[in-house]
Design an enzyme around this catalytic site. Sequence first.
Site, mmCIF file in Angstrom:
data_model
loop_
_atom_site.group_PDB
_atom_site.id
_atom_site.type_symbol
_atom_site.label_atom_id
_atom_site.label_comp_id
_atom_site.label_asym_id
_atom_site.label_seq_id
_atom_site.Cartn_x
_atom_site.Cartn_y
_atom_site.Cartn_z
ATOM 1 N N ILE A 78 3.812 -5.150 -1.459
ATOM 2 C CA ILE A 78 3.608 -4.748 -0.061
ATOM 3 C C ILE A 78 2.856 -5.808 0.740
ATOM 4 O O ILE A 78 2.602 -5.645 1.924
ATOM 5 C CB ILE A 78 2.863 -3.391 0.053
ATOM 6 C CG1 ILE A 78 1.582 -3.376 -0.782
ATOM 7 C CG2 ILE A 78 3.782 -2.264 -0.346
ATOM 8 C CD1 ILE A 78 0.806 -2.079 -0.666
ATOM 9 N N ASP B 236 -14.418 -9.811 9.609
ATOM 10 C CA ASP B 236 -12.998 -10.196 9.738
ATOM 11 C C ASP B 236 -12.170 -9.017 10.260
ATOM 12 O O ASP B 236 -11.064 -8.746 9.776
ATOM 13 C CB ASP B 236 -12.443 -10.686 8.394
ATOM 14 C CG ASP B 236 -11.166 -11.519 8.582
ATOM 15 O OD1 ASP B 236 -10.394 -11.664 7.610
ATOM 16 O OD2 ASP B 236 -10.926 -11.997 9.722
HETATM 17 C C1 LIG Z 1 -0.855 -5.935 2.648
HETATM 18 N N1 LIG Z 1 -1.226 -4.544 2.481
HETATM 19 C C2 LIG Z 1 -0.422 -3.477 2.797
HETATM 20 C C3 LIG Z 1 -1.119 -2.302 2.504
HETATM 21 C C4 LIG Z 1 -0.533 -0.959 2.649
HETATM 22 C C5 LIG Z 1 -0.549 -0.536 4.089
HETATM 23 O O1 LIG Z 1 0.314 0.546 4.211
HETATM 24 C C6 LIG Z 1 -2.384 -2.655 2.012
HETATM 25 C C7 LIG Z 1 -3.530 -1.950 1.570
HETATM 26 C C8 LIG Z 1 -4.645 -2.669 1.132
HETATM 27 C C9 LIG Z 1 -4.664 -4.096 1.091
HETATM 28 C C10 LIG Z 1 -5.796 -4.874 0.576
HETATM 29 C C11 LIG Z 1 -6.439 -5.791 1.408
HETATM 30 C C12 LIG Z 1 -7.507 -6.555 0.935
HETATM 31 C C13 LIG Z 1 -7.979 -6.387 -0.364
HETATM 32 C C14 LIG Z 1 -7.334 -5.496 -1.210
HETATM 33 C C15 LIG Z 1 -6.246 -4.749 -0.739
HETATM 34 CL CL1 LIG Z 1 -5.494 -3.669 -1.827
HETATM 35 C C16 LIG Z 1 -3.532 -4.790 1.545
HETATM 36 C C17 LIG Z 1 -2.424 -4.073 2.002
HETATM 37 C C18 LIG Z 1 -5.651 -1.680 0.770
HETATM 38 O O2 LIG Z 1 -6.801 -1.891 0.358
HETATM 39 N N2 LIG Z 1 -5.123 -0.437 0.976
HETATM 40 C C19 LIG Z 1 -3.863 -0.549 1.458
HETATM 41 O O3 LIG Z 1 -3.167 0.426 1.752
#
Ligand SMILES: Cn1cc(CCO)c2c3c(c(-c4ccccc4Cl)cc21)C(=O)NC3=O
Length: 290
Positions: free
Chosen positions: A17, A133
């Site tokens: 994702i 950020d």
């Molecule tokens: C690119 N991306 C897409 C998603 C899903 C949105 O529907 C997403 C998530 C996260 C994160 C995320 C950001 C930064 C650190 C760790 C995580 Cl898992 C990144 C995400 C997160 O922590 N939770 C998410 O849903």
Amino acid sequence: ENNISRYHQEFLELELIGKGQFGSVYKCVNRLDGCIYAVKKSTKPVAGSAFEKTALNEVYAHAVLGKHQHVVRYYSAWAEDNHMIIQNEYCNGGSLADKIVREPLSGQELRTLLLHVAEGLRYIHSEGLVHMDIKPGNIFVSREKKLHITNYDSADDGFEDLDDTSLLEEELTYKIGDLGHVTSIQNPQVEEGDCRYLPNEILHEDYSHLTKADVFALGVTALECAGAGPLPKNGDEWHRLRQGRVPALPQKLSRDLVELLEAMIRPDATHRPSPSQILQHRALSPDSSK
Ligand SMILES: Cn1cc(CCO)c2c3c(c(-c4ccccc4Cl)cc21)C(=O)NC3=O
């Protein structure tokens, strides 16, 4: 050593994702509890590098910032075969950046966004931390169908005439995610965030009002969601925004809302409202939508 991957033991990978220089994020189902999680796999940073500090920052921040409805929840983190892995709450509505690609947010959606993210910032700041950020790509959306018994007709004995537009409404919750730049207010070690949302004082390494840097970034984020994008990364337009001038918007917003956004991007950090003051602003009071 144990070369069975905990990741593959505990999770079934559903789909990729997100992908970036930070690593890759997968939508996974946990084999034990059957719940969906967002799991980020990043290459393990070199010991002692700035990347390692960021990676540890993120986990420390998540550990401190327990459960709050407007901060993405953290479950676990571990290292395996040269990767850092973090398991977070999965937000099923995508990121705010995805949401504004097609069309800007309406006045009402902007108010909801400001309320939710200001609540999340108030909580983060109350724990002595700053995010550093805030931007649409780091704000995630959870959509839940809520049953609203609004026009329930007592004549019916059941819900056979359930008109799902009136009863099952979609409720959006905005959550602050990606704590990779979080630092302590008292002894900050600032890793600058995305320059499009960076206030001038941080560029000049003035860290005396860090909470107001998050407020500035939220103000610019809201302007972008209102249709002011794409935001400048440098140059005259970047400086004009830092002079506190709200750019032309493709939609008419209430004067109160424009005044709130102008206040959030004021050049002088001390003149910007705190998250608590944002929450009390008349632009966000319930009757302001009339
Ligand atoms: C690119 N991306 C897409 C998603 C899903 C949105 O529907 C997403 C998530 C996260 C994160 C995320 C950001 C930064 C650190 C760790 C995580 Cl898992 C990144 C995400 C997160 O922590 N939770 C998410 O849903």
